[in-house]
Scaffold this motif. Structure first.
Motif, short mmCIF file in Angstrom:
data_model
loop_
_atom_site.label_atom_id
_atom_site.label_comp_id
_atom_site.label_asym_id
_atom_site.label_seq_id
_atom_site.Cartn_x
_atom_site.Cartn_y
_atom_site.Cartn_z
N LYS A 52 47.68 16.71 -35.53
CA LYS A 52 46.44 16.42 -34.81
C LYS A 52 46.47 15.04 -34.16
O LYS A 52 45.68 14.76 -33.27
N THR A 53 47.36 14.19 -34.63
CA THR A 53 47.33 12.79 -34.22
C THR A 53 48.62 12.38 -33.53
O THR A 53 49.65 13.06 -33.61
N LYS A 54 48.57 11.23 -32.89
CA LYS A 54 49.76 10.60 -32.32
C LYS A 54 50.01 9.30 -33.08
O LYS A 54 49.09 8.71 -33.65
N ASP A 112 50.46 5.48 -33.32
CA ASP A 112 49.90 4.38 -32.54
C ASP A 112 51.01 3.63 -31.80
O ASP A 112 52.02 3.24 -32.40
N LYS A 134 41.74 6.87 -46.44
CA LYS A 134 42.28 6.37 -45.18
C LYS A 134 42.79 4.95 -45.35
O LYS A 134 42.34 4.20 -46.19
N MET A 175 46.60 3.54 -39.11
CA MET A 175 46.53 4.87 -38.49
C MET A 175 45.66 5.78 -39.32
O MET A 175 45.78 5.85 -40.53
N ASP A 176 44.80 6.52 -38.64
CA ASP A 176 43.97 7.51 -39.31
C ASP A 176 44.79 8.78 -39.50
O ASP A 176 44.55 9.80 -38.89
N ASN A 177 45.75 8.74 -40.44
CA ASN A 177 46.68 9.86 -40.51
C ASN A 177 46.39 10.82 -41.64
O ASN A 177 47.12 11.77 -41.84
#
Length: 514
Positions: free
Chosen positions: A138-140, A142, A12, A1-3
Motif C-alpha cells: 500500500k505504501t512507498k 520515503d 507506528k 515511515m507509516d509502514n
C-alpha cells in the motif's frame, strides 16, 4: 515511515530525518568514486506511476532473529554498496532528472522491528505474515532515505522460527543482481567464512550441437544462422504485434486496468527439488523446463476448476471434466537480464573493498506462451515447455527487445518507454522467473535460513510466479491481486499436485521400461 497496519495491532514509528552529505562538489562521476551520478534512464523508468516496481525478498530463519546482530552485519556488507547508501534526488522541476547522492544512513530508519501486540490473536501466524507483507504494497518507501528496508518479524510460522522481509526499489538494480547481492551477505553454516555456492547452469545452444566437418559443418552453420534469424524475426514481430493489437484471453487470471496499483498478496509453498531433478534427469531436460511444465499443468488445473465453478452446469467435482474454453491465449513475460550478473564473490569483494562492479537494470523481454489444456499424459506439459524454451534459446528476442526499449527511451523519452512497457504487460497475463539458489545451508548474519522467497510488485499483472531453489527445496512464490486470484493457496495446491502427477508419471514410465 507509516509502514505498519493499525488493524494488525502494530505500533507506528516516526521517520527520523536523514542528513545528506556530499563528498565532493565536482561534476558527476561514477558511483565507485563516491560522488553524485545521474540515474540511468532504465532506473528512472522504474519510478513512472504505472511501472513503479519494488522487489520483495522473504527470508525464513530457523532461529529467532537478533536485530542488533543483523544491523552490525549490514554495516559491514550492504552499506558498503553505493546504491544502498545513496538518495535519489530530483534535480530541477518535478519530473526532471534524478541523481544518486551519497548520504549517511541511519539503520534505525531501514531495519524495522514491529512491536506485536501481546494480546493480539496469533493463532494463524502465516496469515498474519501475509497480511503484514501485503500491507507494505500500500505504501512507498520515503524518498528522504535510500530506497530499501528490512522488516524483522520474530513470529513462528509453519516453516520458520522468524522471518526477515527485504523491500527494495527496483531502481537499485535488477532482481537477479539484488538477490545475488543479498546472498553475498550470507555465509555457509558449515564454514562461516565461505560464501554460498550457486550451481552453474550449463548453457547449451540448440544450434551448435553435433560434430560436423567440412561442407556438412558449413551447411549446418548456415542453417543454424538462418534458423536463428528466422526465430528472432518471428519473435520481434510478435513483440510489435502484442504492442499494437494482440491481447491475451480474458481469463480469471487476467488483471483489470489499474492492477499495478492494487494491493498484492504473497504466498509461497516449498516442494522437493529432488523430485524436480528426478523428472529433469529422466526426461533429459533442464530444471527450468520442468518448472515451466509444472506451471502449465498447475494453471490448467486451476483455470479448469475456476471455469467449472463459474459455469452454468457446476455440479461439484468440476476438476474431473474439461471446462476450459478452446484456444486460450495466456502468455508470460520473462524478464531477462541482458548483461551477465556479477557473481556472488564479485559482489562480496565490492562490499568489502568498495570496488566497482557492474550494476543497473539491463532487461529484455521474452514472451512465453502457456498452452492451457487438460492432458492425458502429464509429461506432455514438460515436453511442450522444452520445445518452446529450446526455440527461445535459438533467438535473440531478449536482446532485441532490450535494444528496442532503449531506442524508444532515447528518442522519445521516459514517458513513451513507460507506455510501451505498460502496453506489453497489459496485453499479457503474468510474469514468471526461476532463480537458482545456494546448494548448501547458509546463514544470514549467523541466523540459519530455512527458505528464500523473492517476488515483485508494482507492474500491471494480477499474477506473478517466482521459483527459487535453496539446498533441496524449490520455493514457489505467488504474488496476486486477490480480485483476480481470490484463492492463491488453492493455486499452490494445484502446482504441488501437478509436480506429483508429473513425477509419478515419470516413475511409472521408468518402471514400465524396466
Amino acid at each position: 515511515m507509516d509502514n505498519v497496519v493499525e488493524g494488525l495491532g502494530l505500533r507506528k514509528r516516526s521517520l527520523k530525518a536523514i542528513t545528506t552529505t556530499k563528498r565532493s562538489t565536482s561534476e558527476d562521476v561514477g558511483v565507485d568514486g563516491g560522488l553524485e551520478e545521474p540515474l540511468s534512464p532504465s532506473a528512472r523508468l522504474l519510478h513512472e506511476p504505472h511501472f513503479n516496481l519494488y522487489i520483495i525478498a522473504i527470508i525464513g530463519t530457523k532461529t529467532k532473529i537478533n536485530p542488533t546482530v543483523v544491523k552490525n552485519g549490514l554495516v559491514h556488507t550492504l552499506l558498503k554498496h553505493p546504491r544502498f547508501c545513496s538518495l535519489q534526488v530530483e534535480v530541477g522541476e518535478k519530473g526532471g532528472k534524478m541523481k544518486w547522492v551519497p548520504t549517511e544512513v541511519n539503520l534505525e530508519n531501514h531495519v524495522i522491528v514491529p512491536q506485536i501486540d501481546p494480546e493480539m490473536d496469533l493463532s494463524s501466524p502465516g496469515k498474519f505474515l501475509e497480511d503484514y507483507i501485503s500491507d507494505l504494497t500500500k505504501t512507498k518507501i520515503d524518498m528522504s532515505k535510500p530506497l530499501w528496508e528490512l522488516h524483522l518479524l520474530n513470529i513462528k510460522t509453519a516453516d520458520a522460527e522468524a522471518v526477515g522481509v527485504f523491500r527494495i526499489h527496483h531502481s537499485l538494480g535488477d532482481g537477479t543482481s539484488l538477490i545475488s547481492l543479498l546472498l553475498a551477505c550470507t555465509r555457509q553454516t558449515s564454514d562461516p567464512n565461505a560464501l554460498p555456492t550457486i550451481p552453474v547452469t550449463k548453457t547449451t545452444s540448440v544450434r551448435s550441437s553435433g560434430n560436423y566437418t567440412g561442407i556438412r559443418w558449413i551447411f549446418m552453420a548456415i542453417w543454424g544462422f538462418l534458423l536463428l534469424a528466422w526465430n528472432t524475426l518471428v519473435d520481434i514481430f510478435m513483440f510489435f504485434a502484442t504492442t499494437m493489437f494482440i491481447k491475451d484471453t480474458e481469463t480469471p487470471l487476467k488483471g483489470a486496468p489499474g492492477v499495478e496499483f492494487a494491493l498484492k498478496r504473497f504466498v509461497h509453498r516449498s516442494v522437493s527439488l529432488d523430485d524436480i531433478k528426478l523428472v529433469k534427469n529422466a526426461m533429459n531436460t533442464t530444471i527450468n523446463d520442468v518448472v515451466l511444465g509444472v506451471t502449465t499443468a498447475g494453471l490448467s488445473l486451476y483455470l479448469n476448476r475456476r471455469y467449472g465453478e463459474n459455469g452454468k452446469n457446476n455440479v461439484g467435482a468440476t476438476e474431473k471434466r474439461n471446462n476450459l474454453p478452446k484456444n486460450i491465449r495466456l502468455r508470460s513475460t520473462l524478464l531477462v537480464n541482458i548483461r551477465p550478473s556479477s557473481g556472488i564473490q564479485a559482489l562480496s569483494d565490492m562490499m568489502e573493498k568498495k570496488a566497482e562492479a557492474k550494476w543497473g537494470n539491463w532487461i529484455g523481454y521474452v514472451l512465453f506462451p502457456f498452452t492451457i489444456s487438460i492432458r492425458d499424459d502429464p509429461l506432455d506439459y514438460v515436453r511442450e515447455a522444452k520445445l518452446v524454451i529450446d526455440r527461445k534459446k535459438n533467438s535473440y528476442e531478449a536482446l532485441y527487445t532490450f535494444v528496442i526499449a532503449e531506442i524508444v527511451l532515447k528518442l522519445f523519452g521516459i514517458k513513451a518507454s513507460a507506455a510501451l512497457t505498460h502496453r506489453i504487460l497489459t496485453h499479457t497475463t503474468m510474469s514468471f522467473s526461476n532463480v537458482v539458489g545456494p546448494s548448501e545451508e547458509i546463514g544470514f548474519y549467523g541466523h540459519e535460513m530455512s527458505y528464500i522467497a523473492p517476488s515483485v510488485y508494482g507492474h500491471p499483472h494480477a499474477f506473478t510466479i517466482n521459483y527459487q531453489s535453496y539446498v533441496n527445496k524449490m520455493t514457489i512464490v505467488l504474488a496476486v491481486d486477490e480480485k483476480a486470484v481470490p484463492d492463491p493457496h488453492k493455486l499452490c495446491d494445484d502446482l504441488e499436485e501437478s509436480l506429483k502427477l508429473i513425477k509419478d508419471a515419470v516413475v511409472a514410465k521408468y518402471k514400465d521400461a524396466k
